[in-house]
Enzyme design. Sequence first.
Site, PDB file in Angstrom:
ATOM      1  N   GLU A 111       0.826  -1.213   0.000  1.00  0.00           N
ATOM      2  CA  GLU A 111       0.000   0.000   0.000  1.00  0.00           C
ATOM      3  C   GLU A 111       0.858   1.259   0.000  1.00  0.00           C
ATOM      4  OE1 GLU A 111      -1.769   0.205   4.243  1.00  0.00           O
ATOM      5  OE2 GLU A 111      -1.905  -1.896   3.674  1.00  0.00           O
ATOM      6  N   LYS A 113       2.516   4.636   1.297  1.00  0.00           N
ATOM      7  CA  LYS A 113       2.886   5.212   2.587  1.00  0.00           C
ATOM      8  C   LYS A 113       2.501   6.685   2.535  1.00  0.00           C
ATOM      9  CE  LYS A 113       6.645   5.715   5.900  1.00  0.00           C
ATOM     10  NZ  LYS A 113       6.063   6.920   6.423  1.00  0.00           N
ATOM     11  N   ASP A 115       2.048  10.474   3.488  1.00  0.00           N
ATOM     12  CA  ASP A 115       2.968  11.380   4.165  1.00  0.00           C
ATOM     13  C   ASP A 115       2.201  12.480   4.904  1.00  0.00           C
ATOM     14  OD1 ASP A 115       5.296  12.454   5.012  1.00  0.00           O
ATOM     15  OD2 ASP A 115       5.857  13.360   3.101  1.00  0.00           O
ATOM     16  N   TYR A 225      -5.526   0.817   9.066  1.00  0.00           N
ATOM     17  CA  TYR A 225      -5.292  -0.185  10.100  1.00  0.00           C
ATOM     18  C   TYR A 225      -6.545  -0.326  10.959  1.00  0.00           C
ATOM     19  CZ  TYR A 225      -2.363  -2.629  13.606  1.00  0.00           C
ATOM     20  OH  TYR A 225      -1.804  -3.546  14.457  1.00  0.00           O
ATOM     21  N   LYS A 311      10.996   3.666   1.561  1.00  0.00           N
ATOM     22  CA  LYS A 311      10.806   5.088   1.249  1.00  0.00           C
ATOM     23  C   LYS A 311      11.447   5.451  -0.089  1.00  0.00           C
ATOM     24  CE  LYS A 311      10.978   8.015   4.639  1.00  0.00           C
ATOM     25  NZ  LYS A 311      10.393   8.970   5.551  1.00  0.00           N
ATOM     26  N   CYS A 409      18.447  47.909   2.915  1.00  0.00           N
ATOM     27  CA  CYS A 409      17.358  47.563   2.009  1.00  0.00           C
ATOM     28  C   CYS A 409      17.748  47.867   0.563  1.00  0.00           C
ATOM     29  CB  CYS A 409      16.108  48.364   2.397  1.00  0.00           C
ATOM     30  SG  CYS A 409      14.743  48.086   1.249  1.00  0.00           S
ATOM     31  N   CYS A 412      15.256  50.917  -0.597  1.00  0.00           N
ATOM     32  CA  CYS A 412      15.232  52.284  -0.052  1.00  0.00           C
ATOM     33  C   CYS A 412      16.491  52.631   0.737  1.00  0.00           C
ATOM     34  CB  CYS A 412      13.997  52.486   0.826  1.00  0.00           C
ATOM     35  SG  CYS A 412      14.103  51.608   2.390  1.00  0.00           S
ATOM     36  N   CYS A 427      13.014  45.347   6.465  1.00  0.00           N
ATOM     37  CA  CYS A 427      13.293  46.754   6.228  1.00  0.00           C
ATOM     38  C   CYS A 427      12.267  47.497   7.087  1.00  0.00           C
ATOM     39  CB  CYS A 427      13.107  47.112   4.759  1.00  0.00           C
ATOM     40  SG  CYS A 427      13.010  48.894   4.528  1.00  0.00           S
ATOM     41  N   CYS A 433       9.283  52.953   2.111  1.00  0.00           N
ATOM     42  CA  CYS A 433       9.938  51.990   1.220  1.00  0.00           C
ATOM     43  C   CYS A 433       8.937  51.574   0.125  1.00  0.00           C
ATOM     44  CB  CYS A 433      10.412  50.785   2.031  1.00  0.00           C
ATOM     45  SG  CYS A 433      11.242  49.544   1.049  1.00  0.00           S
TER      46      CYS A 433
HETATM   47  S1  IVH Z   1       0.745   0.914   9.220  1.00  0.00           S
HETATM   48  C1  IVH Z   1       1.576  -1.094  13.250  1.00  0.00           C
HETATM   49  N1  IVH Z   1       0.264   1.854   6.821  1.00  0.00           N
HETATM   50  O1  IVH Z   1       4.028   5.704   8.495  1.00  0.00           O
HETATM   51  C2  IVH Z   1       1.585  -0.474  11.907  1.00  0.00           C
HETATM   52  N2  IVH Z   1       1.440   3.245   8.347  1.00  0.00           N
HETATM   53  O2  IVH Z   1       6.562   4.739  10.626  1.00  0.00           O
HETATM   54  C3  IVH Z   1       0.915   0.822  11.846  1.00  0.00           C
HETATM   55  N3  IVH Z   1       1.975   5.458   7.444  1.00  0.00           N
HETATM   56  O3  IVH Z   1       3.498   6.095  11.902  1.00  0.00           O
HETATM   57  C4  IVH Z   1       1.262   1.648  10.693  1.00  0.00           C
HETATM   58  N4  IVH Z   1       1.037   5.171   5.473  1.00  0.00           N
HETATM   59  O4  IVH Z   1       1.913   7.286  10.332  1.00  0.00           O
HETATM   60  C5  IVH Z   1       0.829   2.085   8.026  1.00  0.00           C
HETATM   61  N5  IVH Z   1      -0.284   2.563   4.685  1.00  0.00           N
HETATM   62  C6  IVH Z   1       0.265   2.794   5.865  1.00  0.00           C
HETATM   63  C7  IVH Z   1       0.888   4.020   6.162  1.00  0.00           C
HETATM   64  C8  IVH Z   1       1.472   4.196   7.427  1.00  0.00           C
HETATM   65  C9  IVH Z   1       1.693   6.006   6.259  1.00  0.00           C
HETATM   66  C10 IVH Z   1       2.725   6.160   8.497  1.00  0.00           C
HETATM   67  C11 IVH Z   1       2.206   5.988   9.885  1.00  0.00           C
HETATM   68  C12 IVH Z   1       3.357   5.424  10.689  1.00  0.00           C
HETATM   69  C13 IVH Z   1       4.537   5.671   9.795  1.00  0.00           C
HETATM   70  C14 IVH Z   1       5.510   4.532   9.808  1.00  0.00           C
END
Ligand code: IVH
Length: 670
Positions: A111, A113, A115, A225, A311, A409, A412, A427, A433
């Site tokens: 899945e 990740k 941000d 989750y 990552k 500046c 001016c 400034c 200015c």
């Molecule tokens: S699972 C026990 N799934 O990434 C597992 N985390 O350090 C719980 N995050 O703190 C996390 N996308 O904030 C999971 N698809 C995803 C995620 C995800 C982003 C974040 C989450 C976590 C950090 C991992």
Amino acid sequence: MDEKARILQLRKELHQHNYNYYILNAPTITDQEFDMLMHELMDLERKHPEMADANSPSVRVGSDLSQDFVQVEHTTPMLSLGNTYSRTDVEDFYNRIREGLQGEPFEICCEQKFDGLSISLIYENYKLVRAVTRGDGVRGDDVTANVKTIRTIPLQLPEDCGCPANFEIRGEVLMPWQSFEKLNAEREAREEQLFANPRNAASGTLKSKSSAVVAHRHLDAYLYYVMGDSIHEPTHFGRLAKARQWGFKVSDHVKLAHSVDEIFEYIDYWDVHRRELPVATDGIVLKVNSLQQQQRLGFTAKSPRWAIAYKFKAERACTTLREVTYQVGRTGAITPVANMDPVLLAGTIVKRASLHNEDIIKQLDLHIGDHVYLEKAGEIIPQIVGVNTEARQQTGEALGPKVSFITHCPECGSPLVRYPGEAATYCPNDTACPPQLKGRIEHFISRDAMNIESLGPETVDAYFERGLIHDVADLYQLKVQDLWGEDGTKARSANKIIEGIEESKKVPFERVLFALGIRFVGKVVAKGIARHFKSMEALFKASIDDLLACDGVGEVIASSVRTFLREERNITLIKRLSDAGVQMCIEEKEMASTLLAGMTIVISGTFEQHSREEYKKIIEDNGGKNATSISKKTSFILAGEGMGPSKREKAEKLGIPIINETEFLAKLEV
Ligand code: IVH
């Protein structure tokens, strides 16, 4: 139906419409109709405070109550994941799982990740009762009121959707790219420090003291989750599908992999295509799909053994620094800008990058001619992240002069200042200015402020140079004959400009307050202050404590407002604006009602009880918009005597209701 029953019915309907809109992406009513229902509900709720419900759809609009955060312990700690940038580590993870499961077949759920910042949502009796940030993993901040403004998070789950009555679900709160760009554009206009990326913006927003500010910034949330033993679903993938069915936003791009190759295929695809997603992602999360296998693999002290985060590497480019120039903004803030040889970075040519402030220049120890590394913060704003100091020796070129921040500046010549605790340099010559004076006028006329559309930045510049205007109050002294002539402005456009300025006298007080350009007073804060104090007179008398009592106002804003209103020249300026007829208080009528909110109304013909001008005002006072021509967007036509036949024909063709004066007034009960 009595009003109480109507409240319940409206809540149910609005929950359903939210679901249709935000989750199914398939609204069954127009935004306008939605707003109408919402206004009806809010009005009824105001009349019946005994019917208050913390999960009413109206809380999405944000409350005006200010809150401090309470810390709460998590039901089970919120762990983080092991992170890696290396493909070998992904292979090692896969092999470790295979060994741990002693040859038993397994699947990996791949899945995005996300941000943003993690959030835990607790549902009790199908209702969202608590939302807590990760905090230190054991305890987090209770941000329930703010989270309730996130429209993709269900407040109330349908009891027949198959979900347990009580459970916890975790996920990520994010600021979508679109909201992020809009927010930063607004901050740029106010010369406030930009958020470096959507994660910082989301985090800053979620910790805001005012849920109205949060509602305004449009956060989103993806859940990943689902917790709890009462959910009879043996796989993670299956649980995500269930959560989606219950009404949560779950990524549609979750995929099961059965080999390392399939995992890499997923990673490689998303490394490229993640740029098409509406929210920021910074990697891929891999999880063992079977919950029973997850349990067997267990946890280390810090993270689960059954999951890992891969990552993505941020794209980098290297180029040569040629010059540092300095821009002076409306508030006098000086922004250093690096000018570099053009270089391609993540799809665009970059040749300029903000260096933000003096400290960053010092940290980087920049010299002209340096080979600098560029990355895009949050994938859009290019930023210098380092210097290749080795290249200084390798190229054999003499090291160019060290970049040191200017002392005066560039516009001016005034000596620059830095205030304690602030990173920016200013400034201080805010009375003379030129970019500061022009910038303040440009801000004043901008759309969200006085909205003087007929004037643009170039015209302001030209008038300023011609000595016609020095400050915003001068605008109201302009005469048509001042404007035509020298710069070739024709009589017609001169008239239009004067009309536009005249029209701006109707702009409500909250926008006038924003237009004044008081530091840290953005649109939302200005609205809060205007509604709280109701008039400039009251605001002039307000103490710091009075200001702090206003929603969304903290120490910094309070002291900024107070300082601004204590300065003699600002007092004079406000007096001149007030004398010119600019709104300095909330008119009682402005608050009349929101009965016509979201409606566009065309007035046609002549009337007996009020003039056309008065009807225009009545429409606006009740939240409606007056338009001159009929279109599909017209909600209805207020028709008097002698409505033109062509207008009537057009209205009939588009099926737009035509109502007369009596019907209209009955609608408003005036
Ligand atoms: S699972 C026990 N799934 O990434 C597992 N985390 O350090 C719980 N995050 O703190 C996390 N996308 O904030 C999971 N698809 C995803 C995620 C995800 C982003 C974040 C989450 C976590 C950090 C991992």
